[in-house]
Design an enzyme around this catalytic site. Structure first.
Site, PDB file in Angstrom:
ATOM      1  N   GLY A  48       0.876  -1.168   0.000  1.00 31.84           N
ATOM      2  CA  GLY A  48       0.000   0.000   0.000  1.00 31.84           C
ATOM      3  C   GLY A  48       0.903   1.206   0.000  1.00 31.84           C
TER       4      GLY A  48
ATOM      5  N   GLU B  89       1.068 -12.119  -2.871  1.00 32.35           N
ATOM      6  CA  GLU B  89      -0.389 -12.362  -2.952  1.00 32.35           C
ATOM      7  C   GLU B  89      -0.901 -12.252  -4.383  1.00 32.35           C
ATOM      8  OE1 GLU B  89       1.127  -9.748  -1.948  1.00 32.35           O
ATOM      9  OE2 GLU B  89       0.057  -7.931  -2.528  1.00 32.35           O
TER      10      GLU B  89
ATOM     11  N   CYS C  21       6.063  -5.540   0.686  1.00 30.07           N
ATOM     12  CA  CYS C  21       6.194  -4.225   0.053  1.00 30.07           C
ATOM     13  C   CYS C  21       6.070  -3.107   1.097  1.00 30.07           C
ATOM     14  CB  CYS C  21       5.222  -4.110  -1.112  1.00 30.07           C
ATOM     15  SG  CYS C  21       5.781  -2.904  -2.323  1.00 30.07           S
TER      16      CYS C  21
ATOM     17  N   ILE D  11       5.713  -3.549  -7.352  1.00 32.30           N
ATOM     18  CA  ILE D  11       4.899  -2.366  -7.615  1.00 32.30           C
ATOM     19  C   ILE D  11       5.467  -1.209  -6.792  1.00 32.30           C
ATOM     20  CG2 ILE D  11       2.582  -1.365  -7.540  1.00 32.30           C
ATOM     21  CD1 ILE D  11       1.475  -4.260  -7.579  1.00 32.30           C
TER      22      ILE D  11
ATOM     23  N   HIS E 188       5.061  -8.611  -4.196  1.00 35.34           N
ATOM     24  CA  HIS E 188       3.676  -8.924  -3.808  1.00 35.34           C
ATOM     25  C   HIS E 188       3.378 -10.414  -3.986  1.00 35.34           C
ATOM     26  CE1 HIS E 188       1.827  -4.817  -3.378  1.00 35.34           C
ATOM     27  NE2 HIS E 188       2.989  -4.517  -3.933  1.00 35.34           N
TER      28      HIS E 188
ATOM     29  N   ARG F 124      12.955   3.119  -0.336  1.00 31.38           N
ATOM     30  CA  ARG F 124      11.616   3.117  -0.940  1.00 31.38           C
ATOM     31  C   ARG F 124      11.686   3.440  -2.427  1.00 31.38           C
ATOM     32  NH1 ARG F 124       8.008   7.065   2.404  1.00 31.38           N
ATOM     33  NH2 ARG F 124       6.428   6.240   1.004  1.00 31.38           N
TER      34      ARG F 124
HETATM   35  N1  GLN Z   1       6.008   2.748  -2.692  1.00 28.85           N
HETATM   36  C1  GLN Z   1       5.214   2.342  -1.556  1.00 28.85           C
HETATM   37  C2  GLN Z   1       5.763   2.948  -0.263  1.00 28.85           C
HETATM   38  O1  GLN Z   1       6.849   3.454  -0.245  1.00 28.85           O
HETATM   39  C3  GLN Z   1       5.157   0.826  -1.434  1.00 28.85           C
HETATM   40  C4  GLN Z   1       4.493   0.250  -2.662  1.00 28.85           C
HETATM   41  C5  GLN Z   1       3.716  -1.017  -2.423  1.00 28.85           C
HETATM   42  O2  GLN Z   1       3.457  -1.415  -1.301  1.00 28.85           O
HETATM   43  N2  GLN Z   1       3.293  -1.634  -3.508  1.00 28.85           N
HETATM   44  O3  GLN Z   1       5.107   2.925   0.717  1.00 28.85           O
END
Ligand code: GLN
Length: 198
Positions: free
Chosen positions: A51, A179, A83, A141, A177, A110
């Site tokens: 997220g 999932e 993530c 992602i 991910h 990140r």
């Molecule tokens: N870029 C998001 C972050 O830094 C993480 C991306 C993800 O959970 N798919 O929080």
């Protein structure tokens, strides 16, 4: 005798918790959505989904889960951050620097794969049962990168020679991910450990 389906918490404040819940169901576990500390009393593990980690951190504080999650881990619970969930568990967070729960001794950067390839599917490797590594699809992602792996942290998944899946005792972390990759081999191995089948 048939084993009861394990109850596994999924942090459901923001992000792709619904996909984790689907993955868990397909692995014969019962997902429990966690938005307050109370349901933690009745689950064996908690998954922290992908997220947006800055938003998630703010919501963890608002709900007191920022204190309840470390307490859950100390009392024997398993944690799996994927993530943004990994970013929440990591000891150091860069780009930008951000506070975290700091429970897993890794450093992460990140959004480390840059704008051009913010999201991609990679062909990584994962050792399914601690044995030789097998091919594993990994969906990234806007993913973080693990820059530092602490002593006592084991790398069990790679993209090339970069660590993408790590574990230290009852805490697992993935930069990608799991999932979104059927048949959810990584969830299956995590659940086997939670059940004590190592
Ligand atoms: N870029 C998001 C972050 O830094 C993480 C991306 C993800 O959970 N798919 O929080």
């Amino acid at each position: 005798m048939e084993r009861a389906r394990p109850r596994i918490g999924v942090l459901a404040l923001q992000g792709d918790f619904a996909a984790h819940a689907r993955a868990l169901r397909s692995c014969d576990a019962e997902p429990v959505e966690v938005r307050t500390p109370e349901p933690l009393a009745d689950v064996a593990a908690l998954i922290l989904p992908g997220g947006e980690s800055t938003t998630l951190l703010r919501l963890l504080r608002l709900t007191s889960l920022d204190r309840a999650i470390p307490a859950f881990h100390r009392s024997g619970g398993f944690l799996f951050g994927t993530c943004a969930g990994l970013i929440l568990l990591a000891r150091e967070v860069r780009d930008p620097d951000q506070e975290s729960l700091g429970l897993l001794d890794v450093g992460v950067q990140r959004n480390a794969y840059g704008r051009q390839v913010e999201s991609f599917v990679g062909s990584g490797t994962f050792s399914r049962n601690g044995g030789s590594p097998a091919a594993q699809e990994m969906v990234f992602i806007r993913a973080p990168r693990i820059l530092r792996v602490g002593e006592g942290v084991e790398t069990i998944g790679f993209l090339g020679d970069e660590p993408t899946l790590v574990r230290a005792g009852r805490i697992w972390g993935a930069t990608f991910h799991p999932e979104l990759a059927e048949p959810f081999e990584i969830h299956r191995r995590f659940l086997a450990e939670v059940a004590g089948d190592r």
